[in-house]
Every structure is written in C-alpha cells, then in structure tokens.
Design an enzyme around this catalytic site. Structure first.
Site, PDB file in Angstrom:
ATOM      1  N   ASN A 117      52.484  41.752  42.967  1.00  0.00           N
ATOM      2  CA  ASN A 117      53.595  42.348  43.789  1.00  0.00           C
ATOM      3  C   ASN A 117      52.564  41.375  44.723  1.00  0.00           C
ATOM      4  O   ASN A 117      52.454  40.180  44.785  1.00  0.00           O
ATOM      5  CB  ASN A 117      52.514  43.331  43.274  1.00  0.00           C
ATOM      6  CG  ASN A 117      51.064  43.467  43.966  1.00  0.00           C
ATOM      7  OD1 ASN A 117      50.338  42.011  44.537  1.00  0.00           O
ATOM      8  ND2 ASN A 117      50.027  43.760  42.808  1.00  0.00           N
ATOM      9  N   HIS A 165      47.461  32.551  37.529  1.00  0.00           N
ATOM     10  CA  HIS A 165      47.413  33.527  39.272  1.00  0.00           C
ATOM     11  C   HIS A 165      47.738  35.131  38.000  1.00  0.00           C
ATOM     12  O   HIS A 165      49.092  35.272  36.819  1.00  0.00           O
ATOM     13  CB  HIS A 165      48.703  33.855  39.768  1.00  0.00           C
ATOM     14  CG  HIS A 165      48.348  32.560  40.584  1.00  0.00           C
ATOM     15  ND1 HIS A 165      47.595  32.317  41.708  1.00  0.00           N
ATOM     16  CD2 HIS A 165      48.843  30.704  40.685  1.00  0.00           C
ATOM     17  CE1 HIS A 165      47.360  31.207  41.878  1.00  0.00           C
ATOM     18  NE2 HIS A 165      47.801  30.736  41.612  1.00  0.00           N
ATOM     19  N   ARG A 166      46.220  35.149  37.396  1.00  0.00           N
ATOM     20  CA  ARG A 166      46.703  36.408  36.221  1.00  0.00           C
ATOM     21  C   ARG A 166      47.340  37.658  36.891  1.00  0.00           C
ATOM     22  O   ARG A 166      47.625  38.543  35.717  1.00  0.00           O
ATOM     23  CB  ARG A 166      44.546  36.917  36.045  1.00  0.00           C
ATOM     24  CG  ARG A 166      44.757  35.511  35.706  1.00  0.00           C
ATOM     25  CD  ARG A 166      43.051  35.683  35.032  1.00  0.00           C
ATOM     26  NE  ARG A 166      42.852  35.490  35.954  1.00  0.00           N
ATOM     27  CZ  ARG A 166      41.337  35.619  36.579  1.00  0.00           C
ATOM     28  NH1 ARG A 166      40.552  35.559  35.457  1.00  0.00           N
ATOM     29  NH2 ARG A 166      40.457  35.068  37.662  1.00  0.00           N
ATOM     30  N   ARG A 191      50.567  41.662  47.476  1.00  0.00           N
ATOM     31  CA  ARG A 191      49.103  41.590  47.580  1.00  0.00           C
ATOM     32  C   ARG A 191      48.767  39.766  46.793  1.00  0.00           C
ATOM     33  O   ARG A 191      48.152  38.926  47.612  1.00  0.00           O
ATOM     34  CB  ARG A 191      47.923  42.464  47.320  1.00  0.00           C
ATOM     35  CG  ARG A 191      46.877  41.523  47.715  1.00  0.00           C
ATOM     36  CD  ARG A 191      45.937  42.999  47.466  1.00  0.00           C
ATOM     37  NE  ARG A 191      44.587  42.884  47.998  1.00  0.00           N
ATOM     38  CZ  ARG A 191      43.534  43.936  47.789  1.00  0.00           C
ATOM     39  NH1 ARG A 191      44.189  44.955  47.047  1.00  0.00           N
ATOM     40  NH2 ARG A 191      42.582  43.616  48.191  1.00  0.00           N
ATOM     41  N   ARG A 230      48.619  27.873  46.754  1.00  0.00           N
ATOM     42  CA  ARG A 230      49.249  26.753  46.630  1.00  0.00           C
ATOM     43  C   ARG A 230      50.272  26.317  48.181  1.00  0.00           C
ATOM     44  O   ARG A 230      50.917  25.747  47.644  1.00  0.00           O
ATOM     45  CB  ARG A 230      49.525  27.436  45.418  1.00  0.00           C
ATOM     46  CG  ARG A 230      49.220  27.938  44.420  1.00  0.00           C
ATOM     47  CD  ARG A 230      48.623  26.987  43.665  1.00  0.00           C
ATOM     48  NE  ARG A 230      48.004  27.945  42.041  1.00  0.00           N
ATOM     49  CZ  ARG A 230      46.798  27.135  41.483  1.00  0.00           C
ATOM     50  NH1 ARG A 230      46.068  25.546  41.495  1.00  0.00           N
ATOM     51  NH2 ARG A 230      46.331  27.088  40.091  1.00  0.00           N
ATOM     52  N   ARG A 277      56.785  19.643  19.299  1.00  0.00           N
ATOM     53  CA  ARG A 277      57.188  19.752  20.836  1.00  0.00           C
ATOM     54  C   ARG A 277      55.863  18.717  20.747  1.00  0.00           C
ATOM     55  O   ARG A 277      55.506  18.777  21.916  1.00  0.00           O
ATOM     56  CB  ARG A 277      57.049  20.890  21.513  1.00  0.00           C
ATOM     57  CG  ARG A 277      55.987  22.024  20.861  1.00  0.00           C
ATOM     58  CD  ARG A 277      56.320  23.200  21.616  1.00  0.00           C
ATOM     59  NE  ARG A 277      54.843  23.997  20.905  1.00  0.00           N
ATOM     60  CZ  ARG A 277      54.771  25.152  21.656  1.00  0.00           C
ATOM     61  NH1 ARG A 277      55.405  25.798  22.670  1.00  0.00           N
ATOM     62  NH2 ARG A 277      53.919  26.073  20.748  1.00  0.00           N
TER      63      ARG A 277
END
Lengths: 234, 234, 234, 234
Positions: B177, B82-83, B179, B188, B161
């Site tokens: 934000n 989710h950019r 929106r 999701r 790792r």
C-alpha cells in the site's frame, strides 16, 4: 427532537477494488515462473481450489476491496478488531454526528438460549420487542437532545458525544485484501458448511453478508473455492 | 557453461494498482463526511500535504501498487524485510533456477570509506573492478555447473540450489500500500532533502528508484507531498 | 582455505520469553471479567483447548518468545517470510561473514519422487551424497577464497559477499508471539495428525522442531491443545 | 438506580513485560555479531540514541509490555485503532456490563477554540461544566435503567447494551511491543519537544501518560532516547 432517524439496516457499498480471479492465479504461478494466462476455466477453478486447500494465502493478498459502510458504533467496534485492514472513519471530534440510530426490526432474534459457549438465539416475544423498541427510542431521543444542548452550550464535540449510545451510526471506508476478507467472513458469518462455526452478532453478520455478495461477484472462482473448503481463510 | 547471463540491472514493472490522488482525499475526507470531489487542484495538493505533514497515514493505505520484479537474491533478502507487503516469489524448490547472475558494472561504487555508522562509497579502481568481475564470473560459472550436475545426478532442486551464490536472480510480485511504499522509499533511497538519511545498498536503491518513478507517475500529488515533507512516510 | 567449517545442524536457543499457560487463560478470561486464577489443572487444559478449537487467537498473542538462531541463508530466506515476527539479523554490510557453511549429512533425504504438488523425499544413493558433498565443499571453498580476496583488495563487504553461496550461515534473533509461532510450526513441520499437511524443506523443519521443543517446555498446556486440534494455529 | 459509579479517571496497570534496555542493545548488536554486554552506561545510552535517531526500529520490537486497562468505550475505540497490538477486551455479549460511567471533572478543558486543524481547548465555564455533568448523569442513569430492564425482560445482552452510552467503562489487556508503544505515545500525547504535534483527546492522553510512566520506569534509556529524538517512534 423530531429529526431522529431509526434504521434497522446497514449500508455497504463497493467503492474500489484491485485484481480478479486471474490475478490470484498469476501471483501464485510466479512461484513456478508461469503466468497461468493460458489456463482453461476448469483448470483455473482447480488451481484456485488447490491454493485454498493447501493454505497458500499470499496470492490472495494481492487483491483488495474498498467498501463504504454505515453501521452502528457497536458494529464498528467489532469491525475495528480486524487488524489487517485500513479503516477511515467519520470523526466525532471533527464533525457533529447525525441523528441516525439503529433499531432492530422484529426479525432480529433477541433472546439468548443455552449455556455459555453454546448459545442459540430465538425470536423475542411481541412484548420483548416492544420493550426493546421503547427503550431504544427513548434513550436515543433523550441522548440526542442532550448532545445538541451541550453543543449549543459550547461544549466540545468530542466531549458532548460521550452521552450518545452505541447504536448511533458511524460511517467510513474499509480496505481489506482478499485473505483478510475471507478471515473476516469466516468469523463474522455463521453459514452451513463452515468448518469453524462463527458466532457473529446479528448486525455484523448483515455487514459480512453484504461484503460476501460483493466478493462473490468480483472474484467468483475464489469465492467458490472459499465455500468448497469450509469457509476457512487460507 | 556458455549459457550464463550476467546483468547489472534490475527489472521493475508496474503490474496493477488501486486508487489515485483523489482516492486518498476521498478516504481522508470520510472523517468529516465529505468527499473532496469538488476541490480545486491547489486545494487538493494542500490537503494531501496536510495529511502527510500531520502523519495521517491511514488514507494512504487505501491505495496499493503491485510490481513485478527481477532482482538478485541479496536484494530479495532486503526487500523481504518489509513486512507490510505481500510477496509472491519464484520458488527454487518447485522449479529450476535460471543461469542469470548479477554483475555490477563499473559505475557501481565499490569502496567503502570511513568509520562504522558513517560510511561513504567511492568508485573502485580499474584493478578492483576487474578483480570483482573475475571473482563473480568464476564463482557464478562454477556454482552453476555444479548446480546443473547435481540436478542431472538426481539431487533435489531444493538442495542442489544451496551451492548457488546470492547474486543469482529471483523474480516475483510485490504488493504494497502507499504508506508502506513510502516507508520503503524513505529507507531504501538516499536522496537529498530527506529528513532521515537512508543508507541503502546500491542495488536495492536501483529498485526503489524504479518504484518511485511508478509511484510519482500514478500518484503525482502524493509523491509531491512526500518530497515536500522530507521523504518521511506518514 | 583450511579454516572453513561445515555444519549439518542449525542452532536454536531460547533467549527470552513472556507469559505462560496461565497468562493465556488470564487474557482470555478478561472477556468475561474473570482471571481464571482459581482453575484446576483439568479446567485450565479444557479452557485452552476450547480457545484453540474455537480459534480465539488473540489470547495467545500476549505471550511471546525470543530465539537466537544460526541458520544457512536459504533457511533464513524462508524464515523471513513470516511477517508477524521481529527479526534482527547479522549484517553482511556491517561485518565480515564467517566461513561457516551448511553441508547436509547423509541422513538428509535428497531425492525428490513424484509429481508436482505431491513430492516425497527419499534418501539419496552413496554416489549422490558424495556428489553433493564434493560440489558443496568445492563451491564453498572457492567462493570463500574469492570473498577474502575481494575484501583484501578493498572491495566493500556488501559487494564482496555477493559471490558467497546461500549455504553460508547467518545468525540473529527472532521474536514471535505464540499465535504466530503456531502458524509457523503448522507450515514448517510435517507431523502426523496435522489437519493441513505442511511441506517444509528439511532444514527449516529442523529449526521448527527446535522451536517446538522450547514452546512445549514453556507452554505445555498450549502445546498440548495445539496437538489436539490438528496443529492448526488459532 | 442508586448503584451507578461515575469516574473521571482511567485505570492503567502493568501486567507483564519482556526485555529491558540491555535487550534492545543485544538485539541491535546482533547485526554486528556482538552482544553489547560489556558497554558502559554512557555507551549504552549513546547506542540506543543512535538506534532511535537512525530509525532502526526492529531492535525495539523484541521488547513488549502488557497493560491492564479500564477506560470508557469512546477511549477504547481510539485505542483499538492501533493495529500493532493484541487486545483482549471484556465482552458485552458474554457478560453483563457494570454501571460504571465516565464523568469528566472540572479540570477537563471542554471548550474548543479555533478553526479546523488548529483547535485549542480551554477550560469551560461553571455553567458549561454543570450542564455537561447534568446531561451525563441523566443519560447514564436513564440508559442503565433501560439496560437492566431489558435484561430483566429476557432481551439478550448483546442487544440490550445498544442503549448504553459510549461513556460506559470497558476493561481488558493490551500488549504492545516497544516500537508500537512509542508510535502510540507520539500520537496520543501532546508534549513539548515533540517533532510531530499530537492532537489526542484528553482522556486517551491520560491513558498514554500512564503508559509512558511504566515505559520510562522499565526502559529508562529507551525512554530518554525517545525524548531526545522528538518523541518520534523509530
């Protein structure tokens, strides 16, 4: 057309904000699973300075400011180019515009000296300023009268407004996160000590300076680090 | 290796937020130079509903939420897609990871039925769950033991790792934000009444559901409008 | 489990691109209503250098490159943090993963020296490398065997994969514009002459170096200007 | 002031592009490690339709188009609000503007009927159109004369331009990816069959319609899927 207002200033007000210096630290310390809540003032300053210097930009994005503004359209056009922002602006389609126009005062440097890419601005002569003032008042008044006439004739607002000059005021809200705000400040101010010299137009610099005052007040450590690192956004 | 923790839950906590239902209205009303401050409850609900229906998205962007999260890496991988968000995550390069691993409980549907593009999930058999549990515990313990051994041998954290499985937990903060949050929720979650049916993985849906609870609590009118308009982000 | 592949390299291939040095100039010259089509080589170099130095970033955004990549998940996790990009990645929910795992070769510096914020990496001892190799092969093989077993038992791919380590390979396409690409390169390489010293993990630096080769080949003037200006994205 | 040009059209030209229908498929098929290169026409159409319907937006982002445009400033102001884009525009600070002004022809609906939120536009009367024409010509000519005078007096371009009305033309390039383009089209056109009814101003709709023609020509399957799914951007 006696109801016109001419202004030489812009309006910038703090509307809302999120976060503070401590939040920037807390967000950044998440990378090492700490909170930074126990840090002394000096350590906090040093840490924020480190983030700025190393260009760790994301921690600054968790803080944001919402500003209310009133600016001429030609400033709005420049403001709208900052894409990492949310802008809600008055609509000339939905409501009638108001007869408020920008008229620079005589402090405004109005003569451009030098060659492309290296302009300097100098104060204009009395004659130049008077010419500018006369032209601005005349076009603003004339355009406003036509705008009103067209509305009275039943022409739609969205079309009637097309006769108005770009010095008419608009207003609205802009929300920017701190990283985006610092980028805006680096481009829209021309302060000493800046690594990258901005070439802002006088009017948007007025706006940016007001934004910087709010920023410095709400986020003093971040602002200090911004200055120490040559006013470059992380 | 007695110190491993297996969890079947995720952690999601409200850290900070900006704005409320009234701010969304105030931002939107800027387009008509009003504040909306005098609106009755019903009018406010109707107006926010109108914004959502007409896809006026910007007013919702002036509000934001910061969440603290603890999720397995395979959930983190989906979250990072989710950019329009700012994510500060724990770093496996800077600090040692902790021996906390995801192990789904038996409620988790684990059998996929149907053809590509139209899968359904069903509860697994007792045998399937036991097989999954055994495999997860075995690989987690074994990988953790090797991770610790490599660190003890002096191998850098960032390389050590690489033996750890994607069910190991990570943590951090995400700011979105409103929106962007609604877009995330629409993708999701898989709720009834959604115009666009999401196909989220079970684990990120747990995260999204927690986000939605916080959202509904802080922005009840916006959330109601989101539901009424088929859970589509404006 | 004889079918496992261990790789110490990454795959990066040019898939598609848009624009060239001349397009950057044409886009920038739009601001003065010229095309720049008549410029000599030296003038073109000088102009692009000017854009880079003055941080006029937008002209570079009109050019873009699409890369195909195959990288371990722990590299993918870092790559996904670059938000100004479009990434289409193989899905472990839709298809079975392949038994290809990352195993660094002995050239890979694996010992971290120094204190936080100023690490250096050095080559490991023979013993350290053998330990790393043994651990990686063992965990990869074991995890792969369990992954296959779970699939054979009917456990859904999306859940079965949770036992796999982050050194398993994934693949996909990433499209970035040139401004975003330069930002990525500045952060994910550690070249001499960089104004801001990057601290990339070895493996993503391999990827970035390959990207830079393609970039330098397709946009030689832009790349030269990038080097001349301290590898800072405009 | 005999040198003014009045136009009622906008200019939109294809400058450059990246990708085609097949690329969208190739990017999307990366999620299942296929290329889609062997698909029949019908299967390709069906697959792109599936992506659009299910709102799988990223594959469309790997394709982009660069347009050259000439539009009045009031259209430019609306265009600039699309933040997922790269815009290089002529600068009124660097060069003198040209005396080209927008004057709607009589086809342009200029009367707004109905209440807020549900406006319809109708053709104006002959008298209304003549009034609009007279006002537009008068203000444009007068403003242009003052602009020239101020320049001749030595007033800087950036300040002199503030007397010009928003119907003066500007020009430049805009690059958008296909996802962003479809979002723009959904908002800036008002076609039948659209799930979300756009309320574009007439002039930007002219621009959007030209963009859509180019889009339909270069990406026929994507465009068809856009139409079939109610003109909603994925």
């Amino acid at each position: 057309v006696s109801d016109l207002t001419f202004r030489s200033d812009i309006t910038l007000q703090l509307d809302d904000w999120m976060g503070d210096d401590a939040k920037v630290i807390r967000m950044a310390k998440a990378s090492i699973k700490k909170t930074g809540g126990d840090m002394e003032e000096a350590a906090r300053m040093g840490f924020i300075n480190f983030l700025m210097r190393e260009r760790h930009g994301v921690p600054f994005e968790h803080c944001a400011i919402t500003f209310y503004f009133e600016v001429p359209i030609f400033v709005m056009r420049q403001l709208a180019k900052h894409r990492i922002s949310s802008i809600s602006e008055a609509s000339g389609r939905y409501v009638e515009l108001e007869p408020v126009f920008y008229l620079a005062n005589s402090q405004r440097p109005m003569v451009q000296i030098g060659k492309a890419g290296a302009y300097q601005f100098e104060r204009g002569t009395y004659q130049q300023f008077q010419g500018y003032r006369f032209a601005t008042e005349a076009t603003s008044k004339r355009a406003w009268a036509y705008y009103r006439d067209l509305l009275d004739e039943g022409v739609a607002r969205e079309l009637a407004r097309s006769v108005l000059p770009v010095n008419v005021y608009t207003s609205g809200y802009i929300t920017v996160n701190l990283r985006s705000l610092m980028n805006l400040l680096s481009l829209r101010t021309a302060e000493e000590g800046a690594v990258i010299q901005g070439h802002p137009q006088y009017e948007i610099e007025l706006l940016a300076q007001e934004m910087e005052r709010v920023f410095a007040c709400r986020f003093p450590l971040v602002h200090t680090a911004f200055l120490r690192n040559g006013r470059v956004a992380p």
